[in-house]
Motif scaffolding. Sequence first.
Motif, PDB file in Angstrom:
ATOM      1  N   VAL A  14       0.846  -1.186   0.000  1.00  0.00           N
ATOM      2  CA  VAL A  14       0.000   0.000   0.000  1.00  0.00           C
ATOM      3  C   VAL A  14       0.879   1.233   0.000  1.00  0.00           C
ATOM      4  CG1 VAL A  14      -1.980  -1.071   1.127  1.00  0.00           C
ATOM      5  CG2 VAL A  14      -0.191  -0.043   2.507  1.00  0.00           C
ATOM      6  N   GLN A  15       0.357   2.318  -0.518  1.00  0.00           N
ATOM      7  CA  GLN A  15       1.123   3.547  -0.614  1.00  0.00           C
ATOM      8  C   GLN A  15       0.213   4.701  -0.258  1.00  0.00           C
ATOM      9  OE1 GLN A  15       3.410   3.838  -4.166  1.00  0.00           O
ATOM     10  NE2 GLN A  15       3.436   6.045  -4.169  1.00  0.00           N
ATOM     11  N   VAL A  16       0.728   5.665   0.528  1.00  0.00           N
ATOM     12  CA  VAL A  16      -0.062   6.832   0.891  1.00  0.00           C
ATOM     13  C   VAL A  16       0.295   7.982  -0.047  1.00  0.00           C
ATOM     14  CG1 VAL A  16       1.560   7.772   2.603  1.00  0.00           C
ATOM     15  CG2 VAL A  16      -0.856   8.258   2.808  1.00  0.00           C
ATOM     16  N   GLY A  44      -1.546  -5.319   8.881  1.00  0.00           N
ATOM     17  CA  GLY A  44      -1.274  -6.744   8.825  1.00  0.00           C
ATOM     18  C   GLY A  44       0.220  -7.004   8.834  1.00  0.00           C
ATOM     19  N   ASN A  45       0.619  -8.138   9.371  1.00  0.00           N
ATOM     20  CA  ASN A  45       2.049  -8.417   9.507  1.00  0.00           C
ATOM     21  C   ASN A  45       2.698  -8.900   8.214  1.00  0.00           C
ATOM     22  OD1 ASN A  45       1.178 -11.048   9.345  1.00  0.00           O
ATOM     23  ND2 ASN A  45       2.017 -11.676  11.312  1.00  0.00           N
ATOM     24  N   ASP A  46       1.988  -8.789   7.095  1.00  0.00           N
ATOM     25  CA  ASP A  46       2.565  -9.086   5.783  1.00  0.00           C
ATOM     26  C   ASP A  46       2.388  -7.908   4.826  1.00  0.00           C
ATOM     27  OD1 ASP A  46      -0.157  -9.268   5.606  1.00  0.00           O
ATOM     28  OD2 ASP A  46      -0.179 -11.157   4.492  1.00  0.00           O
ATOM     29  N   VAL A  47       2.131  -6.710   5.374  1.00  0.00           N
ATOM     30  CA  VAL A  47       1.861  -5.518   4.578  1.00  0.00           C
ATOM     31  C   VAL A  47       3.076  -4.597   4.587  1.00  0.00           C
ATOM     32  CG1 VAL A  47       0.402  -3.453   4.404  1.00  0.00           C
ATOM     33  CG2 VAL A  47      -0.615  -5.649   5.040  1.00  0.00           C
ATOM     34  N   VAL A  69       2.288  -3.441  10.604  1.00  0.00           N
ATOM     35  CA  VAL A  69       2.841  -3.584   9.256  1.00  0.00           C
ATOM     36  C   VAL A  69       4.123  -4.397   9.343  1.00  0.00           C
ATOM     37  CG1 VAL A  69       1.844  -1.434   8.376  1.00  0.00           C
ATOM     38  CG2 VAL A  69       4.141  -1.415   9.335  1.00  0.00           C
ATOM     39  N   GLN A  70       4.496  -5.016   8.223  1.00  0.00           N
ATOM     40  CA  GLN A  70       5.750  -5.748   8.166  1.00  0.00           C
ATOM     41  C   GLN A  70       6.907  -4.798   7.865  1.00  0.00           C
ATOM     42  OE1 GLN A  70       6.230  -8.398   4.824  1.00  0.00           O
ATOM     43  NE2 GLN A  70       7.585  -9.725   5.987  1.00  0.00           N
ATOM     44  N   GLN A  71       6.685  -3.901   6.898  1.00  0.00           N
ATOM     45  CA  GLN A  71       7.723  -2.964   6.494  1.00  0.00           C
ATOM     46  C   GLN A  71       7.109  -1.589   6.304  1.00  0.00           C
ATOM     47  OE1 GLN A  71       9.924  -4.245   3.050  1.00  0.00           O
ATOM     48  NE2 GLN A  71       9.874  -6.382   3.700  1.00  0.00           N
ATOM     49  N   LEU A  88       2.290   2.042  16.304  1.00  0.00           N
ATOM     50  CA  LEU A  88       2.657   1.336  15.089  1.00  0.00           C
ATOM     51  C   LEU A  88       3.430   0.102  15.524  1.00  0.00           C
ATOM     52  CD1 LEU A  88       2.943   1.090  12.012  1.00  0.00           C
ATOM     53  CD2 LEU A  88       5.089   2.347  12.239  1.00  0.00           C
ATOM     54  N   GLU A  89       2.996  -1.068  15.072  1.00  0.00           N
ATOM     55  CA  GLU A  89       3.660  -2.310  15.449  1.00  0.00           C
ATOM     56  C   GLU A  89       4.293  -2.943  14.223  1.00  0.00           C
ATOM     57  OE1 GLU A  89       0.457  -4.316  17.532  1.00  0.00           O
ATOM     58  OE2 GLU A  89       1.073  -3.308  19.375  1.00  0.00           O
ATOM     59  N   LEU A  90       5.593  -3.207  14.312  1.00  0.00           N
ATOM     60  CA  LEU A  90       6.340  -3.858  13.246  1.00  0.00           C
ATOM     61  C   LEU A  90       6.391  -5.342  13.560  1.00  0.00           C
ATOM     62  CD1 LEU A  90       9.181  -1.205  13.126  1.00  0.00           C
ATOM     63  CD2 LEU A  90       7.362  -1.488  11.436  1.00  0.00           C
TER      64      LEU A  90
END
Length: 142
Positions: A14-16, A44-47, A69-71, A88-90
């Motif tokens: 995704v991109q803002v 999501g932990n793969d986003v 988010v993953q990254q 924010l959780e990585l």
Amino acid sequence: LLARRLLERGVRFVQVFSGGPIAGSPRASWDAPERWSPVGVPDGNDVTVRFAGSGGSSMVVQMDQPQTVQQIHLDGASSYSLVGSGPLELDTNSVDSQLVVPGGDHNWTAPVNALANTTIDVASGASLALDNTFGYAWRTSA
């Protein structure tokens, strides 16, 4: 719900976009699905989230509930401020999480938690100030 459906259909990026001011200021809500491409709130932990496209100006992103988010990539010369109660959780189930800053000067006052092994890469000449809690549980490398 829309973000979950996108994830179920295989969307992983995704991109803002800055798109214009909210209430007269360059401020956007993380929870505003129309501010993201593709449309939907990334969580999501793969986003992978890539902040891009504000044309070198500053953008404030309001986060008032936990997002995972993953990254996350802070691209270009733009400056992004992440504010709010967040956090924010990585996190990830596969490769390490990443926080990548190739350029710009960024100041985050929202809390950040590294829930998985996380690499933080801030390029020479760029900066990232984390002015709140950064929970890392011995899971980071630079």
